[in-house]
Motif scaffolding. Sequence first.
Motif, mmCIF file in Angstrom:
data_model
loop_
_atom_site.group_PDB
_atom_site.id
_atom_site.type_symbol
_atom_site.label_atom_id
_atom_site.label_comp_id
_atom_site.label_asym_id
_atom_site.label_seq_id
_atom_site.Cartn_x
_atom_site.Cartn_y
_atom_site.Cartn_z
ATOM 1 N N MET A 44 0.643 -1.244 0.048
ATOM 2 C CA MET A 44 -0.159 0.022 -0.045
ATOM 3 C C MET A 44 1.027 1.319 0.024
ATOM 4 O O MET A 44 0.321 2.236 -0.322
ATOM 5 C CB MET A 44 -0.764 -0.076 1.362
ATOM 6 C CG MET A 44 -1.924 -1.040 1.584
ATOM 7 S SD MET A 44 -2.935 -1.306 0.063
ATOM 8 C CE MET A 44 -4.116 -0.021 0.367
ATOM 9 N N PHE A 45 2.215 1.037 0.402
ATOM 10 C CA PHE A 45 2.991 2.272 0.607
ATOM 11 C C PHE A 45 4.123 2.311 -0.096
ATOM 12 O O PHE A 45 4.921 3.236 -0.340
ATOM 13 C CB PHE A 45 3.450 2.084 1.999
ATOM 14 C CG PHE A 45 2.474 2.400 2.797
ATOM 15 C CD1 PHE A 45 1.795 3.309 3.215
ATOM 16 C CD2 PHE A 45 1.955 1.150 3.787
ATOM 17 C CE1 PHE A 45 0.719 3.283 4.169
ATOM 18 C CE2 PHE A 45 0.891 1.047 4.637
ATOM 19 C CZ PHE A 45 0.512 2.295 4.989
ATOM 20 N N ILE A 57 12.891 0.451 -6.038
ATOM 21 C CA ILE A 57 11.474 0.766 -5.508
ATOM 22 C C ILE A 57 11.245 2.204 -5.418
ATOM 23 O O ILE A 57 11.681 3.021 -5.045
ATOM 24 C CB ILE A 57 11.398 0.182 -3.981
ATOM 25 C CG1 ILE A 57 11.932 -1.362 -3.863
ATOM 26 C CG2 ILE A 57 10.376 0.441 -3.135
ATOM 27 C CD1 ILE A 57 12.006 -2.020 -2.557
ATOM 28 N N TYR A 58 9.751 2.439 -5.676
ATOM 29 C CA TYR A 58 9.137 3.701 -5.645
ATOM 30 C C TYR A 58 8.390 3.784 -4.128
ATOM 31 O O TYR A 58 7.772 3.085 -3.533
ATOM 32 C CB TYR A 58 8.252 4.010 -6.509
ATOM 33 C CG TYR A 58 7.716 5.254 -6.432
ATOM 34 C CD1 TYR A 58 8.231 6.491 -7.284
ATOM 35 C CD2 TYR A 58 6.428 5.628 -5.597
ATOM 36 C CE1 TYR A 58 7.529 7.752 -6.871
ATOM 37 C CE2 TYR A 58 6.090 6.908 -5.728
ATOM 38 C CZ TYR A 58 6.771 7.979 -6.344
ATOM 39 O OH TYR A 58 6.017 9.315 -6.219
ATOM 40 N N TYR A 59 9.122 4.662 -3.294
ATOM 41 C CA TYR A 59 8.615 4.854 -1.869
ATOM 42 C C TYR A 59 7.444 5.944 -2.000
ATOM 43 O O TYR A 59 7.880 7.306 -2.093
ATOM 44 C CB TYR A 59 9.566 5.258 -0.982
ATOM 45 C CG TYR A 59 10.693 4.141 -0.900
ATOM 46 C CD1 TYR A 59 10.448 3.023 0.107
ATOM 47 C CD2 TYR A 59 11.984 4.024 -1.592
ATOM 48 C CE1 TYR A 59 11.435 1.962 0.099
ATOM 49 C CE2 TYR A 59 12.844 2.933 -1.554
ATOM 50 C CZ TYR A 59 12.622 2.104 -0.686
ATOM 51 O OH TYR A 59 13.545 0.959 -0.617
ATOM 52 N N GLY A 60 6.203 5.561 -1.617
ATOM 53 C CA GLY A 60 5.046 6.666 -1.790
ATOM 54 C C GLY A 60 5.164 7.637 -0.495
ATOM 55 O O GLY A 60 5.698 7.321 0.388
ATOM 56 N N GLN A 61 4.548 8.720 -0.924
ATOM 57 C CA GLN A 61 4.299 9.525 0.323
ATOM 58 C C GLN A 61 3.095 9.328 1.070
ATOM 59 O O GLN A 61 1.775 9.333 0.336
ATOM 60 C CB GLN A 61 4.278 11.115 -0.329
ATOM 61 C CG GLN A 61 5.333 11.576 -1.157
ATOM 62 C CD GLN A 61 6.533 11.495 -0.102
ATOM 63 O OE1 GLN A 61 6.476 12.260 0.979
ATOM 64 N NE2 GLN A 61 7.718 11.333 -0.592
ATOM 65 N N HIS A 62 3.040 9.241 2.285
ATOM 66 C CA HIS A 62 1.993 8.854 2.919
ATOM 67 C C HIS A 62 0.600 10.130 2.948
ATOM 68 O O HIS A 62 -0.473 9.738 2.923
ATOM 69 C CB HIS A 62 2.329 8.722 4.671
ATOM 70 C CG HIS A 62 3.284 7.324 4.831
ATOM 71 N ND1 HIS A 62 3.434 6.967 6.003
ATOM 72 C CD2 HIS A 62 3.478 6.459 3.995
ATOM 73 C CE1 HIS A 62 4.046 5.954 5.893
ATOM 74 N NE2 HIS A 62 4.363 5.427 4.511
ATOM 75 N N TYR A 75 -0.236 3.275 -5.242
ATOM 76 C CA TYR A 75 0.799 2.980 -5.427
ATOM 77 C C TYR A 75 0.893 1.258 -5.494
ATOM 78 O O TYR A 75 1.875 0.470 -5.552
ATOM 79 C CB TYR A 75 1.950 3.178 -4.178
ATOM 80 C CG TYR A 75 1.964 4.551 -3.703
ATOM 81 C CD1 TYR A 75 2.433 5.556 -4.628
ATOM 82 C CD2 TYR A 75 1.525 5.008 -2.381
ATOM 83 C CE1 TYR A 75 2.513 6.963 -4.216
ATOM 84 C CE2 TYR A 75 1.827 6.191 -2.017
ATOM 85 C CZ TYR A 75 2.183 7.189 -3.135
ATOM 86 O OH TYR A 75 2.211 8.525 -2.787
ATOM 87 N N ASN A 76 -0.397 0.756 -5.359
ATOM 88 C CA ASN A 76 -0.448 -0.710 -5.434
ATOM 89 C C ASN A 76 -0.542 -1.335 -6.758
ATOM 90 O O ASN A 76 -1.489 -1.801 -7.227
ATOM 91 C CB ASN A 76 -1.849 -1.142 -4.843
ATOM 92 C CG ASN A 76 -2.123 -2.551 -4.350
ATOM 93 O OD1 ASN A 76 -2.532 -3.344 -5.023
ATOM 94 N ND2 ASN A 76 -1.555 -2.603 -2.983
ATOM 95 N N CYS A 77 0.536 -1.110 -7.455
ATOM 96 C CA CYS A 77 0.752 -1.579 -8.858
ATOM 97 C C CYS A 77 1.656 -2.812 -8.968
ATOM 98 O O CYS A 77 2.594 -3.009 -8.117
ATOM 99 C CB CYS A 77 1.516 -0.478 -9.540
ATOM 100 S SG CYS A 77 0.653 1.377 -9.345
ATOM 101 N N CYS A 78 1.629 -3.575 -10.184
ATOM 102 C CA CYS A 78 2.305 -4.719 -10.237
ATOM 103 C C CYS A 78 3.497 -4.403 -11.416
ATOM 104 O O CYS A 78 3.005 -4.086 -12.483
ATOM 105 C CB CYS A 78 1.362 -5.701 -10.935
ATOM 106 S SG CYS A 78 2.192 -7.123 -11.605
#
Length: 223
Positions: A44-45, A57-62, A75-78
């Motif tokens: 999710m993140f 890895i792409y680290y998402g912004q909360h 961000y929940n991508c394959c």
Amino acid sequence: MKKIYLSVKANSILCNYLTSLGYEIKYINTKGIVADPVSSHPDMFMCKLGVSDSSPIYYGQHSSLGSSYPKDIIYNCCGTGKFFIHNLKYTCSDLKLMADSLGMILINVNQGYTKCSTVIVDEYSIITYDQGMARECEKYRSKGLETLLVSPGNIVLDGYNTGFIGGCSGRVGSQIIFNGNLTLHPDFHKIKAFIENRNLQCIWFPEYPLTDIGSIISTCEEE
């Protein structure tokens, strides 16, 4: 240092196995960002864009996330390394640009929880229960993409009727690891054969049921 991003709710049997492989576990545990049952789910993140430990890895912004669809799925991508699969209408724009810059083929599907829904086996092979995803991915068979469609359900996720097969799994080195007893899945033999036919090991733990923990994400990069 090799690291695994993992839910704080992950079974200790899985955790002990991963540390025995030489990985440091970085536990995810949040509240008030996404829905409580998935608040510790790594997928999710963040989004891993490949199958090896060295894949970016792409680290998402909360702050960009929300507690309900579609704000929770950006961000929940394959990302297999060759293909990037998601409901592209809702994908984080920076993540989509990153996938495009890496030369990945973008595939649009209706499913927003595509990483939850997908076991990424290798750059050209995925397993999913989602029939719509499977139909769209079949259109890219000429590009090398192979998809195994399996039965939905048969996976525990507290707070929901069922979890997802991608969320209870992850590729770690040359192993596809399942969090729980894969033999109880009705398509166990097909799943195992699909993985082993690609010269990868299929690992599971018979002591407890298949449980969705938001994927097992390995890396050797610093955050």
